[in-house]
Design an enzyme around this catalytic site. Structure first.
Site, PDB file in Angstrom:
ATOM      1  N   GLU A 170       0.796  -1.234   0.000  1.00  8.82           N
ATOM      2  CA  GLU A 170       0.000   0.000   0.000  1.00  8.82           C
ATOM      3  C   GLU A 170       0.827   1.282   0.000  1.00  8.82           C
ATOM      4  O   GLU A 170       0.620   2.161   0.846  1.00  8.82           O
ATOM      5  CB  GLU A 170      -0.989  -0.022   1.184  1.00  8.82           C
ATOM      6  CG  GLU A 170      -1.900  -1.241   1.129  1.00  8.82           C
ATOM      7  CD  GLU A 170      -2.883  -1.341   2.292  1.00  8.82           C
ATOM      8  OE1 GLU A 170      -2.888  -0.453   3.172  1.00  8.82           O
ATOM      9  OE2 GLU A 170      -3.637  -2.326   2.324  1.00  8.82           O
ATOM     10  N   ASN A 211       2.127  -4.405  -3.491  1.00 11.55           N
ATOM     11  CA  ASN A 211       0.729  -4.809  -3.329  1.00 11.55           C
ATOM     12  C   ASN A 211      -0.093  -3.593  -2.914  1.00 11.55           C
ATOM     13  O   ASN A 211       0.328  -2.824  -2.044  1.00 11.55           O
ATOM     14  CB  ASN A 211       0.711  -5.881  -2.213  1.00 11.55           C
ATOM     15  CG  ASN A 211      -0.615  -6.561  -2.004  1.00 11.55           C
ATOM     16  OD1 ASN A 211      -1.233  -7.018  -2.957  1.00 11.55           O
ATOM     17  ND2 ASN A 211      -1.061  -6.638  -0.755  1.00 11.55           N
ATOM     18  N   HIS A 247     -10.264  -5.787  -2.767  1.00 12.00           N
ATOM     19  CA  HIS A 247     -11.346  -5.739  -1.776  1.00 12.00           C
ATOM     20  C   HIS A 247     -12.483  -4.970  -2.437  1.00 12.00           C
ATOM     21  O   HIS A 247     -12.490  -3.734  -2.438  1.00 12.00           O
ATOM     22  CB  HIS A 247     -10.868  -5.036  -0.501  1.00 12.00           C
ATOM     23  CG  HIS A 247      -9.816  -5.816   0.229  1.00 12.00           C
ATOM     24  ND1 HIS A 247     -10.076  -7.032   0.826  1.00 12.00           N
ATOM     25  CD2 HIS A 247      -8.497  -5.569   0.442  1.00 12.00           C
ATOM     26  CE1 HIS A 247      -8.963  -7.494   1.385  1.00 12.00           C
ATOM     27  NE2 HIS A 247      -7.992  -6.629   1.160  1.00 12.00           N
ATOM     28  N   GLU A 275      -5.991 -10.395  -2.412  1.00 11.36           N
ATOM     29  CA  GLU A 275      -6.819 -10.308  -1.199  1.00 11.36           C
ATOM     30  C   GLU A 275      -8.302 -10.246  -1.559  1.00 11.36           C
ATOM     31  O   GLU A 275      -9.077  -9.539  -0.915  1.00 11.36           O
ATOM     32  CB  GLU A 275      -6.425  -9.071  -0.374  1.00 11.36           C
ATOM     33  CG  GLU A 275      -4.953  -9.018  -0.012  1.00 11.36           C
ATOM     34  CD  GLU A 275      -4.561  -7.863   0.909  1.00 11.36           C
ATOM     35  OE1 GLU A 275      -5.449  -7.217   1.508  1.00 11.36           O
ATOM     36  OE2 GLU A 275      -3.352  -7.613   1.029  1.00 11.36           O
ATOM     37  N   ASP A 277     -12.089 -10.156  -1.992  1.00 11.55           N
ATOM     38  CA  ASP A 277     -13.393 -10.406  -1.356  1.00 11.55           C
ATOM     39  C   ASP A 277     -14.388  -9.417  -1.951  1.00 11.55           C
ATOM     40  O   ASP A 277     -14.002  -8.421  -2.562  1.00 11.55           O
ATOM     41  CB  ASP A 277     -13.346 -10.369   0.184  1.00 11.55           C
ATOM     42  CG  ASP A 277     -12.696  -9.149   0.790  1.00 11.55           C
ATOM     43  OD1 ASP A 277     -12.609  -8.097   0.128  1.00 11.55           O
ATOM     44  OD2 ASP A 277     -12.272  -9.229   1.968  1.00 11.55           O
TER      45      ASP A 277
HETATM   46  O1  9MR Z   1      -6.890  -9.134   7.821  1.00 14.24           O
HETATM   47  C1  9MR Z   1      -6.106  -8.197   8.541  1.00 14.24           C
HETATM   48  C2  9MR Z   1      -6.806  -7.861   9.844  1.00 14.24           C
HETATM   49  O2  9MR Z   1      -6.881  -8.997  10.673  1.00 14.24           O
HETATM   50  C3  9MR Z   1      -6.049  -6.751  10.546  1.00 14.24           C
HETATM   51  O3  9MR Z   1      -6.769  -6.361  11.702  1.00 14.24           O
HETATM   52  C4  9MR Z   1      -5.887  -5.582   9.598  1.00 14.24           C
HETATM   53  C5  9MR Z   1      -5.113  -4.461  10.267  1.00 14.24           C
HETATM   54  O4  9MR Z   1      -4.806  -3.455   9.403  1.00 14.24           O
HETATM   55  O5  9MR Z   1      -5.203  -5.995   8.428  1.00 14.24           O
HETATM   56  C6  9MR Z   1      -5.947  -6.939   7.724  1.00 14.24           C
HETATM   57  O6  9MR Z   1      -5.336  -7.232   6.486  1.00 14.24           O
HETATM   58  C7  9MR Z   1      -5.174  -6.152   5.571  1.00 14.24           C
HETATM   59  C8  9MR Z   1      -3.935  -6.449   4.772  1.00 14.24           C
HETATM   60  O7  9MR Z   1      -2.837  -6.639   5.609  1.00 14.24           O
HETATM   61  C9  9MR Z   1      -3.645  -5.334   3.773  1.00 14.24           C
HETATM   62  N1  9MR Z   1      -4.801  -5.066   2.957  1.00 14.24           N
HETATM   63  C10 9MR Z   1      -6.058  -4.844   3.654  1.00 14.24           C
HETATM   64  C11 9MR Z   1      -6.334  -6.037   4.579  1.00 14.24           C
HETATM   65  C12 9MR Z   1      -7.692  -5.868   5.243  1.00 14.24           C
HETATM   66  O8  9MR Z   1      -7.676  -4.780   6.102  1.00 14.24           O
END
Ligand code: 9MR
Length: 356
Positions: A170, A211, A247, A275, A277
């Site tokens: 990001e 990513n 997402h 990722e 969904d």
């Molecule tokens: O799935 C992850 C969640 O359990 C955490 O609380 C969160 C914290 O920022 O991060 C989530 O995963 C993220 C990923 O690392 C990067 N892209 C967005 C994902 C969903 O928030």
């Protein structure tokens, strides 16, 4: 060492998976909810289409749920695993120079035992950073060395075992410029090449990715990614792939998804959907679930049609463990299995997408 473990370590994609699954293929969901009818396991469908894998993210606290683990561990269903949290900076280097891999090892070892490929997530990200990193007021030289040590140690720990790495996560703002965070504010764009070079030195064979989210359709953020990758390549910085998080929202798959994946692969890098969904407003209606099936099919068939789109990972597989409801109030039902492990119509959409 077992054959399965060897396959995973070599980052080789196993062939000739059986067309069967230990998971129940046609489990019905709640009394009136529509359910999937396909009996084809998803990784089998992906491999038959020439992709490297179909995978899922997972998280350590979910691994005490035996029903969950049984489905996750079926390599016909999931050929690849991404640890959702346990390789992030706060988990791996909570204080400077003190590395902890207990949680990471748990998921890496599970995937290896199952014969599944791994995606490392991630080395450098603005989020889930320990305060010693964000509040250290480090000089550019010191922060550069901190990044090199962090990425080198984490990637090096799993050298030869993790085939794909989200080295930088990001980095972009929605307008395509680079995001302000401790790394950018201290080092400028150079932090990205520092991280990629450290990862390359630690595991020369891993595929190194940048990513991001919001880069599924064409637009300023995707253009920012194109420009970033071009500038890295021009400077001979190691970069192998672009991770498209995806997402997405039901009914809103960008119409330019295919054109956009093509403009990425035209840069000479591979693309992975990392990722995926597709969330909706709750409660989910039958019409929502039907639209979600169409949307999953569209994303998968679009990746399927482009050889440089090498695989698809969903951000966990069951609504029981989705990140969505905690982040987007009133939304959810984003994954192909419901919270009771029943397959939703979305499952059939994925199989159809790989068959198209
Ligand atoms: O799935 C992850 C969640 O359990 C955490 O609380 C969160 C914290 O920022 O991060 C989530 O995963 C993220 C990923 O690392 C990067 N892209 C967005 C994902 C969903 O928030």
């Amino acid at each position: 060492m077992s054959f399965k473990a060897l396959v995973a370590i070599l980052c080789v994609v196993p062939h000739a998976l059986a067309q069967t699954s230990s998971a129940t293929a046609t489990a019905t969901s709640g009394a009136s909810s529509p359910s999937a009818t396909s009996t084809t396991p998803l990784n089998v469908a992906a491999k038959a289409a020439g992709k490297k894998y179909f995978g899922s993210a997972t998280d350590n606290h979910e691994l005490t749920d035996s029903t969950y683990v049984e489905i996750l561990s079926d390599s016909n269903m999931f050929g690849q695993i991404t640890p959702g949290n346990s390789l992030k900076w706060d988990a791996t280097e909570p204080s400077r120079g003190n590395f902890t891999f207990t949680q990471g090892d748990q998921i890496v070892n599970l995937a290896k035992a199952n014969g599944q490929l791994l995606r490392g997530h991630n080395c450098v990200w603005h989020n889930q950073l320990p305060s010693w990193v964000t509040s250290g007021n480090f000089s550019a030289d010191t922060l550069s060395s901190i990044i090199t040590t962090h990425c080198g140690t984490v990637v090096g720990r799993y050298q030869g075992q993790i085939c794909f790495w989200d080295v930088v996560n990001e980095p972009l703002n929605d307008d395509g410029t680079l995001r302000s965070d401790v790394f950018y504010d201290t080092l400028g764009e150079e932090y990205i090449s520092i991280a990629l070079r450290a990862a390359k030195a630690a595991d020369p064979d891993a595929k190194l990715y940048i990513n991001d989210y919001g880069i599924e359709g064409t637009g300023p953020k995707s253009t920012g990614m194109v420009n970033l990758v071009k500038s890295l390549k021009a400077a001979s910085v190691p970069i192998d792939g672009i991770g498209m998080q995806a997402h997405l929202i039901v009914g809103q798959v960008p119409s330019t998804l295919g054109d956009n994946i093509k403009q990425f692969t035209a840069l000479g890098v591979e693309v992975a959907i990392t990722e995926l969904d597709l969330r909706m407003t709750l409660p989910a209606t039958d019409a929502d679930l039907a639209q979600q099936k169409e949307d999953y099919q569209r994303v998968i068939s679009t990746c399927n049609a482009i050889s440089g789109c090498i695989g698809v990972t969903i951000w966990d597989y069951t609504d029981k463990y989705s990140w969505v409801p905690a982040t987007f109030s009133g939304q959810g039902a984003a994954l192909p299995w419901d919270e009771n492990f029943n397959k939703k119509p979305a499952y059939d959409g994925i199989v159809a997408g790989f068959a198209s």
